[in-house]
Design a protein around this motif. Structure first.
Motif, PDB file in Angstrom:
ATOM      1  N   GLU A   8       0.856  -1.195   0.000  1.00  0.00           N
ATOM      2  CA  GLU A   8       0.000   0.000   0.000  1.00  0.00           C
ATOM      3  C   GLU A   8       0.887   1.238   0.000  1.00  0.00           C
ATOM      4  O   GLU A   8       1.758   1.388   0.864  1.00  0.00           O
ATOM      5  CB  GLU A   8      -0.908  -0.023   1.238  1.00  0.00           C
ATOM      6  CG  GLU A   8      -1.652   1.255   1.543  1.00  0.00           C
ATOM      7  CD  GLU A   8      -2.621   1.638   0.449  1.00  0.00           C
ATOM      8  OE1 GLU A   8      -2.392   2.695  -0.177  1.00  0.00           O
ATOM      9  OE2 GLU A   8      -3.609   0.896   0.219  1.00  0.00           O
ATOM     10  N   ASP A   9       0.690   2.149  -0.969  1.00  0.00           N
ATOM     11  CA  ASP A   9       1.555   3.330  -1.054  1.00  0.00           C
ATOM     12  C   ASP A   9       1.114   4.480  -0.156  1.00  0.00           C
ATOM     13  O   ASP A   9       1.890   5.400   0.082  1.00  0.00           O
ATOM     14  CB  ASP A   9       1.677   3.799  -2.507  1.00  0.00           C
ATOM     15  CG  ASP A   9       0.357   4.312  -3.070  1.00  0.00           C
ATOM     16  OD1 ASP A   9      -0.691   3.734  -2.724  1.00  0.00           O
ATOM     17  OD2 ASP A   9       0.369   5.271  -3.851  1.00  0.00           O
ATOM     18  N   GLU A  10      -0.125   4.425   0.368  1.00  0.00           N
ATOM     19  CA  GLU A  10      -0.560   5.434   1.331  1.00  0.00           C
ATOM     20  C   GLU A  10      -0.033   5.023   2.701  1.00  0.00           C
ATOM     21  O   GLU A  10      -0.573   4.120   3.347  1.00  0.00           O
ATOM     22  CB  GLU A  10      -2.082   5.539   1.357  1.00  0.00           C
ATOM     23  CG  GLU A  10      -2.694   6.078   0.076  1.00  0.00           C
ATOM     24  CD  GLU A  10      -4.204   6.201   0.180  1.00  0.00           C
ATOM     25  OE1 GLU A  10      -4.681   6.646   1.249  1.00  0.00           O
ATOM     26  OE2 GLU A  10      -4.894   5.832  -0.778  1.00  0.00           O
ATOM     27  N   TYR A  32       5.717  -0.397  -0.072  1.00  0.00           N
ATOM     28  CA  TYR A  32       5.047   0.814  -0.546  1.00  0.00           C
ATOM     29  C   TYR A  32       4.950   0.923  -2.067  1.00  0.00           C
ATOM     30  O   TYR A  32       4.452   1.912  -2.588  1.00  0.00           O
ATOM     31  CB  TYR A  32       5.745   2.045   0.033  1.00  0.00           C
ATOM     32  CG  TYR A  32       5.714   2.060   1.546  1.00  0.00           C
ATOM     33  CD1 TYR A  32       4.522   2.286   2.230  1.00  0.00           C
ATOM     34  CD2 TYR A  32       6.866   1.805   2.281  1.00  0.00           C
ATOM     35  CE1 TYR A  32       4.482   2.281   3.614  1.00  0.00           C
ATOM     36  CE2 TYR A  32       6.841   1.800   3.672  1.00  0.00           C
ATOM     37  CZ  TYR A  32       5.644   2.037   4.330  1.00  0.00           C
ATOM     38  OH  TYR A  32       5.606   2.017   5.704  1.00  0.00           O
ATOM     39  N   ASP A  33       5.446  -0.083  -2.785  1.00  0.00           N
ATOM     40  CA  ASP A  33       5.245  -0.123  -4.234  1.00  0.00           C
ATOM     41  C   ASP A  33       5.246  -1.583  -4.686  1.00  0.00           C
ATOM     42  O   ASP A  33       5.598  -2.479  -3.921  1.00  0.00           O
ATOM     43  CB  ASP A  33       6.294   0.696  -4.991  1.00  0.00           C
ATOM     44  CG  ASP A  33       7.713   0.204  -4.775  1.00  0.00           C
ATOM     45  OD1 ASP A  33       7.986  -0.988  -5.038  1.00  0.00           O
ATOM     46  OD2 ASP A  33       8.565   1.003  -4.341  1.00  0.00           O
ATOM     47  N   ASP A  52      -3.020  -3.032  -2.626  1.00  0.00           N
ATOM     48  CA  ASP A  52      -3.648  -1.870  -3.260  1.00  0.00           C
ATOM     49  C   ASP A  52      -3.535  -2.025  -4.781  1.00  0.00           C
ATOM     50  O   ASP A  52      -2.575  -2.613  -5.279  1.00  0.00           O
ATOM     51  CB  ASP A  52      -2.932  -0.596  -2.793  1.00  0.00           C
ATOM     52  CG  ASP A  52      -3.603   0.663  -3.323  1.00  0.00           C
ATOM     53  OD1 ASP A  52      -4.808   0.626  -3.602  1.00  0.00           O
ATOM     54  OD2 ASP A  52      -2.901   1.679  -3.460  1.00  0.00           O
ATOM     55  N   MET A  54      -3.761   0.737  -7.110  1.00  0.00           N
ATOM     56  CA  MET A  54      -3.080   1.877  -7.720  1.00  0.00           C
ATOM     57  C   MET A  54      -1.746   2.111  -7.016  1.00  0.00           C
ATOM     58  O   MET A  54      -1.636   2.907  -6.086  1.00  0.00           O
ATOM     59  CB  MET A  54      -3.965   3.124  -7.635  1.00  0.00           C
ATOM     60  CG  MET A  54      -5.326   2.935  -8.302  1.00  0.00           C
ATOM     61  SD  MET A  54      -5.209   2.433 -10.041  1.00  0.00           S
ATOM     62  CE  MET A  54      -4.532   3.927 -10.751  1.00  0.00           C
ATOM     63  N   LEU A  55      -0.715   1.406  -7.477  1.00  0.00           N
ATOM     64  CA  LEU A  55       0.614   1.490  -6.876  1.00  0.00           C
ATOM     65  C   LEU A  55       1.572   2.211  -7.825  1.00  0.00           C
ATOM     66  O   LEU A  55       1.426   2.113  -9.043  1.00  0.00           O
ATOM     67  CB  LEU A  55       1.153   0.086  -6.584  1.00  0.00           C
ATOM     68  CG  LEU A  55       0.438  -0.722  -5.515  1.00  0.00           C
ATOM     69  CD1 LEU A  55       0.886  -2.178  -5.562  1.00  0.00           C
ATOM     70  CD2 LEU A  55       0.704  -0.136  -4.132  1.00  0.00           C
ATOM     71  N   PRO A  56       2.560   2.901  -7.293  1.00  0.00           N
ATOM     72  CA  PRO A  56       3.538   3.543  -8.163  1.00  0.00           C
ATOM     73  C   PRO A  56       4.417   2.520  -8.881  1.00  0.00           C
ATOM     74  O   PRO A  56       4.858   1.547  -8.276  1.00  0.00           O
ATOM     75  CB  PRO A  56       4.375   4.393  -7.184  1.00  0.00           C
ATOM     76  CG  PRO A  56       4.170   3.768  -5.849  1.00  0.00           C
ATOM     77  CD  PRO A  56       2.791   3.182  -5.870  1.00  0.00           C
ATOM     78  N   GLY A  57       4.606   2.736 -10.179  1.00  0.00           N
ATOM     79  CA  GLY A  57       5.531   1.899 -10.939  1.00  0.00           C
ATOM     80  C   GLY A  57       4.953   0.608 -11.474  1.00  0.00           C
ATOM     81  O   GLY A  57       5.359   0.128 -12.529  1.00  0.00           O
ATOM     82  N   PHE A  59       1.066  -1.669 -11.452  1.00  0.00           N
ATOM     83  CA  PHE A  59      -0.313  -1.826 -10.981  1.00  0.00           C
ATOM     84  C   PHE A  59      -0.459  -3.070 -10.096  1.00  0.00           C
ATOM     85  O   PHE A  59       0.228  -4.076 -10.308  1.00  0.00           O
ATOM     86  CB  PHE A  59      -1.286  -1.935 -12.155  1.00  0.00           C
ATOM     87  CG  PHE A  59      -1.508  -0.643 -12.873  1.00  0.00           C
ATOM     88  CD1 PHE A  59      -1.951   0.480 -12.192  1.00  0.00           C
ATOM     89  CD2 PHE A  59      -1.291  -0.547 -14.235  1.00  0.00           C
ATOM     90  CE1 PHE A  59      -2.165   1.686 -12.852  1.00  0.00           C
ATOM     91  CE2 PHE A  59      -1.504   0.651 -14.906  1.00  0.00           C
ATOM     92  CZ  PHE A  59      -1.934   1.769 -14.214  1.00  0.00           C
ATOM     93  N   THR A  82      -8.974  -1.272  -2.761  1.00  0.00           N
ATOM     94  CA  THR A  82      -8.961  -0.253  -3.814  1.00  0.00           C
ATOM     95  C   THR A  82     -10.146   0.685  -3.708  1.00  0.00           C
ATOM     96  O   THR A  82     -11.198   0.320  -3.177  1.00  0.00           O
ATOM     97  CB  THR A  82      -8.974  -0.917  -5.199  1.00  0.00           C
ATOM     98  OG1 THR A  82      -9.023   0.083  -6.202  1.00  0.00           O
ATOM     99  CG2 THR A  82     -10.158  -1.844  -5.350  1.00  0.00           C
TER     100      THR A  82
END
Length: 227
Positions: A8-10, A32-33, A52, A54-57, A59, A82
């Motif tokens: 989870e990036d949040e 976190y990613d 999650d 919607m993750l950076p780098g 999906f 999500t």
């Protein structure tokens, strides 16, 4: 102690999830990613993944696909978290192998119940060696192995339990609510019957022509009968 990996990036949400899970007696790890999450999955082999989308780098759907395609990690259950709550989003989640799908914002209590249900149905069960055959389907309950017309199929734990339940209740119509209770372990139904429909579709696709044995009873549920 069971280990749950939170991808989870949040960071605030990840910390809140970790706090509540540890209070319930779980060990937690956080990534976190997507890339970090995959690396942790392969190193640690957690008992469950909260993922999650919607993750950076990378999906979350791609993370889930990678987890489920690897022999080493395919058995690990994945619960997607999500903000994307449309029906098509849930369908995509289940199609890439998610075991459950929770829409943000969510109730912490409901999430804990879902985690317990997923872990319970993925726990190994002591069963005597037993071979069940139905048409071209052969189920080895001791090895959790399914072959169809001589071909071994790669079933998730949930898919195995769903097929096993239908076979053992041959000819009897099973409502979606009953299947949710007996296969998924849910005692509540909150827009989750789509879960059953999606898994039935995946079963049929994997089983080829033998998948036609799973009949839809419109407006009610499913049953298994010989063609």
């Amino acid at each position: 102690m069971q280990t749950i990996l939170i991808i989870e990036d949040e960071r605030d949400l990840a910390e809140l999830l970790a706090f509540n899970l540890e209070r319930e007696g779980y060990k937690t790890l956080t990534a976190y990613d997507g890339a970090e999450g995959l690396d942790t999955v392969q190193r640690v082999l957690p008992d469950l993944i909260l993922l999650d989308l919607m993750l950076p780098g990378m999906f979350g759907t791609d993370v889930c696909k990678t987890v489920k395609k690897s022999e080493q990690t395919a058995h690990i259950p994945v619960i997607m978290l999500t903000a994307k709550g449309e029906e098509i989003d849930k369908v995509v989640g289940f199609e890439v192998g998610a075991d459950d799908y929770v829409v943000k914002p969510f109730s912490t209590r409901e999430l804990m119940l879902r985690i317990k249900a997923v872990l319970r149905r993925n726990a190994p069960e002591p069963v005597e060696s037993n071979i069940i055959t139905m048409g071209g389907i052969r189920i080895d309950t001791s090895r959790h192995l399914v072959t169809v017309n001589g071909n071994e199929l790669n079933f998730t734990t949930t898919e195995f339990k769903l097929l096993y339940t239908l076979v053992m209740r041959f000819g009897r119509v099973q409502s979606r609510e009953v299947l949710l209770r007996d296969v998924w372990g849910y005692n509540f139904v909150e827009d989750t019957t789509r879960t059953v429909d999606t898994h039935i579709t995946r079963l049929r696709n994997k089983m080829g022509t033998e998948g036609d044995m799973i009949k839809t009873v419109r407006g009610f549920g499913y049953k298994l009968e010989l063609q």
